[in-house]
Design a protein around this motif. Sequence first.
Motif, mmCIF file in Angstrom:
data_model
loop_
_atom_site.group_PDB
_atom_site.id
_atom_site.type_symbol
_atom_site.label_atom_id
_atom_site.label_comp_id
_atom_site.label_asym_id
_atom_site.label_seq_id
_atom_site.Cartn_x
_atom_site.Cartn_y
_atom_site.Cartn_z
ATOM 1 N N GLN A 26 0.827 -1.207 0.000
ATOM 2 C CA GLN A 26 0.000 0.000 0.000
ATOM 3 C C GLN A 26 0.861 1.256 0.000
ATOM 4 O O GLN A 26 0.509 2.267 -0.617
ATOM 5 N N LEU A 29 1.574 1.989 -3.447
ATOM 6 C CA LEU A 29 0.380 2.405 -4.187
ATOM 7 C C LEU A 29 0.000 3.842 -3.856
ATOM 8 O O LEU A 29 -0.413 4.601 -4.722
ATOM 9 N N SER A 30 0.117 4.197 -2.580
ATOM 10 C CA SER A 30 -0.433 5.462 -2.096
ATOM 11 C C SER A 30 0.539 6.629 -2.051
ATOM 12 O O SER A 30 0.100 7.779 -2.125
ATOM 13 N N SER A 35 2.775 6.087 -9.235
ATOM 14 C CA SER A 35 2.942 4.649 -9.014
ATOM 15 C C SER A 35 2.201 3.746 -9.984
ATOM 16 O O SER A 35 2.516 2.580 -10.096
ATOM 17 N N GLY A 37 -0.695 2.717 -9.434
ATOM 18 C CA GLY A 37 -1.750 2.140 -8.616
ATOM 19 C C GLY A 37 -1.862 0.639 -8.745
ATOM 20 O O GLY A 37 -0.883 -0.052 -9.005
ATOM 21 N N CYS A 38 -3.059 0.149 -8.603
ATOM 22 C CA CYS A 38 -3.312 -1.302 -8.630
ATOM 23 C C CYS A 38 -3.073 -1.895 -10.021
ATOM 24 O O CYS A 38 -3.022 -3.107 -10.170
ATOM 25 N N ASN A 39 -2.926 -1.058 -11.035
ATOM 26 C CA ASN A 39 -2.645 -1.550 -12.379
ATOM 27 C C ASN A 39 -1.188 -1.942 -12.549
ATOM 28 O O ASN A 39 -0.807 -2.481 -13.566
ATOM 29 N N TRP A 41 3.201 -1.145 -11.625
ATOM 30 C CA TRP A 41 4.247 -0.140 -11.767
ATOM 31 C C TRP A 41 5.486 -0.871 -12.206
ATOM 32 O O TRP A 41 5.477 -2.083 -12.401
ATOM 33 N N ASN A 67 -6.522 -0.571 -2.872
ATOM 34 C CA ASN A 67 -7.290 0.620 -3.193
ATOM 35 C C ASN A 67 -6.327 1.757 -3.496
ATOM 36 O O ASN A 67 -5.516 2.134 -2.656
ATOM 37 N N ASP A 68 -6.448 2.312 -4.699
ATOM 38 C CA ASP A 68 -5.586 3.422 -5.109
ATOM 39 C C ASP A 68 -5.902 4.727 -4.385
ATOM 40 O O ASP A 68 -5.110 5.655 -4.414
ATOM 41 N N ASP A 69 -7.059 4.815 -3.789
ATOM 42 C CA ASP A 69 -7.510 6.080 -3.201
ATOM 43 C C ASP A 69 -7.157 6.258 -1.732
ATOM 44 O O ASP A 69 -7.563 7.242 -1.117
#
Length: 186
Positions: A26, A29-30, A35, A37-39, A41, A67-69
């Motif tokens: 995370q 991701l965050s 980054s 995100g969840c797709n 890097w 969660n990317d958010d």
Amino acid sequence: AALGALEAVIKIREGCAAFNPDLSEQYLLSCPPDSGGCNGWDAYYAYKYMYQHDGALLEDCFPYRVNDDIPCSSKCSDWEEKLVPLSGYGYIYHPGRDYMKEFLVNNGPFVVDMAVYNDFFSYSGGIYEHPGNEPASAINHQVVLVGYDDSHQCWICKSSWGTWWGENGFFRIKYGDCQIEYAFIY
């Protein structure tokens, strides 16, 4: 893939089979602004970010929530004390099979680029070999290279897709297939 390889290297260097480092996905991701995100890097940029920001963060400080958010500020309050520093990182293009084997033996697992095709998603065991042309432009995935088997002419890799996939989350792939020897990141 970046954290999978790093966790394995830490475990090996600590020399304790019972030690099981768990680093925060995370965090990657965050916190980095670019980054992916969840797709996904690139492991090189993940290592670069961690190197430039004093290390990888422990999972218990910033649990993975897929969660990317989730804002970077959601990490634990004493997060700076829970960073695991990196001594360096790098990318090696066209390393050669023998060099990859030697590097693996001397330094531990590392990340490799590869091209994933639709038939790979249904892999359930054995030595994977994709039929047909596999140009470098088709590279679209990274996995952790953990071993090799000269008797079967294959690499042994760990996927990030979970233990339900492949051979309990691992797979074997024929030497050179899917551009698996194109480059590696450590």
